[in-house]
Motif scaffolding. Sequence first.
Motif, PDB file in Angstrom:
ATOM      1  N   LYS A 195      34.910  27.516  49.297  1.00  0.00           N
ATOM      2  CA  LYS A 195      36.077  28.307  49.661  1.00  0.00           C
ATOM      3  C   LYS A 195      36.738  28.857  48.406  1.00  0.00           C
ATOM      4  N   PRO A 196      37.272  30.087  48.455  1.00  0.00           N
ATOM      5  CA  PRO A 196      37.874  30.685  47.254  1.00  0.00           C
ATOM      6  C   PRO A 196      38.968  29.825  46.630  1.00  0.00           C
ATOM      7  N   GLU A 197      39.738  29.124  47.448  1.00  0.00           N
ATOM      8  CA  GLU A 197      40.823  28.307  46.889  1.00  0.00           C
ATOM      9  C   GLU A 197      40.300  27.119  46.085  1.00  0.00           C
ATOM     10  N   GLN A 198      39.014  26.798  46.225  1.00  0.00           N
ATOM     11  CA  GLN A 198      38.432  25.712  45.443  1.00  0.00           C
ATOM     12  C   GLN A 198      38.079  26.161  44.022  1.00  0.00           C
ATOM     13  N   VAL A 199      38.018  27.464  43.819  1.00  0.00           N
ATOM     14  CA  VAL A 199      37.598  28.004  42.519  1.00  0.00           C
ATOM     15  C   VAL A 199      38.827  28.388  41.715  1.00  0.00           C
ATOM     16  N   THR A 200      38.910  27.931  40.484  1.00  0.00           N
ATOM     17  CA  THR A 200      40.047  28.277  39.637  1.00  0.00           C
ATOM     18  C   THR A 200      39.975  29.741  39.223  1.00  0.00           C
ATOM     19  N   PHE A 201      41.129  30.264  38.838  1.00  0.00           N
ATOM     20  CA  PHE A 201      41.190  31.666  38.403  1.00  0.00           C
ATOM     21  C   PHE A 201      40.264  31.891  37.212  1.00  0.00           C
ATOM     22  N   ALA A 202      40.274  30.962  36.262  1.00  0.00           N
ATOM     23  CA  ALA A 202      39.441  31.117  35.065  1.00  0.00           C
ATOM     24  C   ALA A 202      37.956  31.121  35.418  1.00  0.00           C
ATOM     25  N   LEU A 226      37.866  36.306  43.264  1.00  0.00           N
ATOM     26  CA  LEU A 226      39.080  36.838  42.642  1.00  0.00           C
ATOM     27  C   LEU A 226      39.982  37.571  43.634  1.00  0.00           C
ATOM     28  N   LYS A 227      39.405  38.171  44.652  1.00  0.00           N
ATOM     29  CA  LYS A 227      40.156  39.073  45.518  1.00  0.00           C
ATOM     30  C   LYS A 227      41.380  38.420  46.149  1.00  0.00           C
ATOM     31  N   GLY A 228      41.324  37.146  46.400  1.00  0.00           N
ATOM     32  CA  GLY A 228      42.474  36.500  47.020  1.00  0.00           C
ATOM     33  C   GLY A 228      43.404  35.819  46.037  1.00  0.00           C
ATOM     34  N   ASP A 287      35.190  48.589  39.895  1.00  0.00           N
ATOM     35  CA  ASP A 287      35.908  47.892  40.966  1.00  0.00           C
ATOM     36  C   ASP A 287      36.739  46.736  40.410  1.00  0.00           C
ATOM     37  N   LEU A 288      36.193  46.046  39.428  1.00  0.00           N
ATOM     38  CA  LEU A 288      36.940  44.928  38.821  1.00  0.00           C
ATOM     39  C   LEU A 288      38.186  45.440  38.102  1.00  0.00           C
ATOM     40  N   VAL A 289      38.060  46.567  37.412  1.00  0.00           N
ATOM     41  CA  VAL A 289      39.205  47.125  36.691  1.00  0.00           C
ATOM     42  C   VAL A 289      40.266  47.618  37.672  1.00  0.00           C
ATOM     43  N   LYS A 290      39.849  48.241  38.761  1.00  0.00           N
ATOM     44  CA  LYS A 290      40.817  48.678  39.769  1.00  0.00           C
ATOM     45  C   LYS A 290      41.579  47.480  40.342  1.00  0.00           C
ATOM     46  N   TRP A 291      40.854  46.396  40.598  1.00  0.00           N
ATOM     47  CA  TRP A 291      41.533  45.190  41.094  1.00  0.00           C
ATOM     48  C   TRP A 291      42.523  44.680  40.056  1.00  0.00           C
ATOM     49  N   ALA A 292      42.122  44.708  38.782  1.00  0.00           N
ATOM     50  CA  ALA A 292      43.001  44.226  37.720  1.00  0.00           C
ATOM     51  C   ALA A 292      44.274  45.072  37.654  1.00  0.00           C
ATOM     52  N   CYS A 293      44.150  46.386  37.789  1.00  0.00           N
ATOM     53  CA  CYS A 293      45.330  47.255  37.750  1.00  0.00           C
ATOM     54  C   CYS A 293      46.280  46.938  38.910  1.00  0.00           C
ATOM     55  N   GLU A 294      45.725  46.732  40.090  1.00  0.00           N
ATOM     56  CA  GLU A 294      46.561  46.390  41.243  1.00  0.00           C
ATOM     57  C   GLU A 294      47.250  45.046  41.040  1.00  0.00           C
ATOM     58  N   ALA A 295      46.504  44.070  40.508  1.00  0.00           N
ATOM     59  CA  ALA A 295      47.083  42.751  40.289  1.00  0.00           C
ATOM     60  C   ALA A 295      48.213  42.810  39.260  1.00  0.00           C
ATOM     61  N   LEU A 296      48.044  43.611  38.223  1.00  0.00           N
ATOM     62  CA  LEU A 296      49.066  43.715  37.183  1.00  0.00           C
ATOM     63  C   LEU A 296      50.283  44.492  37.680  1.00  0.00           C
ATOM     64  N   SER A 297      50.066  45.504  38.495  1.00  0.00           N
ATOM     65  CA  SER A 297      51.197  46.278  39.030  1.00  0.00           C
ATOM     66  C   SER A 297      52.081  45.411  39.919  1.00  0.00           C
ATOM     67  N   GLY A 298      51.520  44.377  40.505  1.00  0.00           N
ATOM     68  CA  GLY A 298      52.291  43.532  41.400  1.00  0.00           C
ATOM     69  C   GLY A 298      53.174  42.514  40.700  1.00  0.00           C
TER      70      GLY A 298
END
Length: 589
Positions: free
Chosen positions: A358-365, A386-388, A414-425
């Motif tokens: 499950k994604p919650e089992q995986v650390t961000f790093a 990473l998406k969640g 796609d990874l960079v677009k996700w990073a931009c969205e995450a940083l904007s938040g």
Amino acid sequence: MARDRKPPPPAGNGPDWDRTVRLFQAGAPEFVDAIRQRVNAPALATFAETWWTDPRIEAKRLLFNYLDLPFNAPRHEPLVKRLFKFADTTGDDAIMARFLVGFDRTIRRRRSTKQKYNYRSRSYEQYEAVTTPSDTTLSRDDRSYSGPWFSQNREQFTQGKFLFSVPTRNYLRRRAWRYFRKLGRKEPARYIPAVCAALKLYTDADVPDGLALLDNWGLVHVLFHHSPTIVSKPAGWRVADGGTLSRLQPDPMFRKLWLRSPEPIFDLLVTAKCRPVAMWAVQMLRKNFPDRLAQLTLDEMLAWVTAPNGALNELALELLEARGGLEEVSVEQWLRITEEVRTDLLDRICTMVERNVKPEQVTFASAVRLAMQRPVPLARLGFAFLKGKKPRTQDELTAVFNLRNAEAEPLRADLVKWACEALSGRTDFDPLWVLEFLDSRFEEVREIGWEWLQIEPRARDAIQVWQRLLESPYDNIRLRLVGMLEDRAKEPAGLTKFSPERVRFLWATVLLNVHRGSRAKPFVVRQIIDRLTDHPDEAGDLLPMVAVALRSVRGPEFRVGLAGVAGFVAKNPTRKPLVEAVFPELQWN
């Protein structure tokens, strides 16, 4: 065999031989290379008995090392044949295993295209033939083996060549197999351990293709002797009429001996260095001992996935995919496997991980680490985790910026677009973050960074971002900045927000770009003229740029620039000498 005495060393042939004998007596590993350099056939023949009768473990170890090397040392025929006869006569299974493998390696047939004349059609027709190359080393009686010339050119007589003529090599490999065939008939308890010792010596280099597999006379007898797909001929194995190697199934000689216990076959599966041997073991276990495979533990299967054995990897994956209860495997174990497994198996492993973790089992790093990998399946798995998630700590924030250097090119955008969205938040958004992507070495990342700049008002309205961008070394950023300056010039504050030095730097880089920027150069001409009109005191810096600009554009833009220079002189007559110096080709009335 009794080895209760150590015979005296034979008479040698000079200092080199004496040194070789001393190395042997010392049990030094260098002895093997030294003995292979000796070319005195009579001395080597005599030394065979000395070597064989030496009772020391070191002597046996040196013999193993010697026999593991190709049989191509010039004039070693007497040494090899005598050692072979000693091992055959005394019944040394371990040494005979090495002779079986070594002699198998001496015959390698080749496919070639030949022509024959068809008298009916009166033309030549091509056909494919299998031939055995004449790759024998020079005759043992050839005197060219001695002297400095041979020492300097030794490789051309040994590389890709073998001792003995082709007929003799065919005889020797049949003779080696006959030893094991006799074991199976007269001493069956010794047969399986003896041939297993030989099977573990074959490597993938011995079977690069199907023809090479059939060239291993003893190997094929052990594994496929009764198979109807192949037939044995004096010159070697060949495919039976109407058969193909794809149909080759395990059908070993002395089948009943193999069926007594699964353990020797299981041991071959785990330790074999040759894929056909390992695949044979897999098929034998599946067909005859399925219960043995059912006894495997989860830890054993996980360890097999990353083992240096292709057949073992694939079997482990099949067993894991058919097995339940993989939820008990820790995230750390899965991550280690994904980093160590063969690249061609990554898709299957990543699918298994995504299904059981499950994604919650995986650390961000850990998710970022996977996303940064070059293999696309790993990067895709990391992206799915990473998406969640959202970066919360400073270390996680730094990890997000690292995504601009993601190795998997198909997923980098796609990874960079996700990073931009995450940083904007984030509530602590820093406008300068956008520069991390606009300064990327990858063009697609810079494109996404520019799009982010346009839609993110906190970055778009930050003057420090634009000031930093004026120093960008990338064309696709500089050329767009010219258009941005054109828009900013229409604002009340004009270009006064920006450092004059940085603006001039931008103009200069665009004008000096010979191959790109043709659409932006007219804007630069207008901007320089406007700046010159408003700040005549900067004429010393701007007029040389105007000269470059006028030579960089054509048509209306050139005339506008020229009119601007004339207007500048009209308003600032004291600056005319400076203008004349910069534009000596202009005629003034």
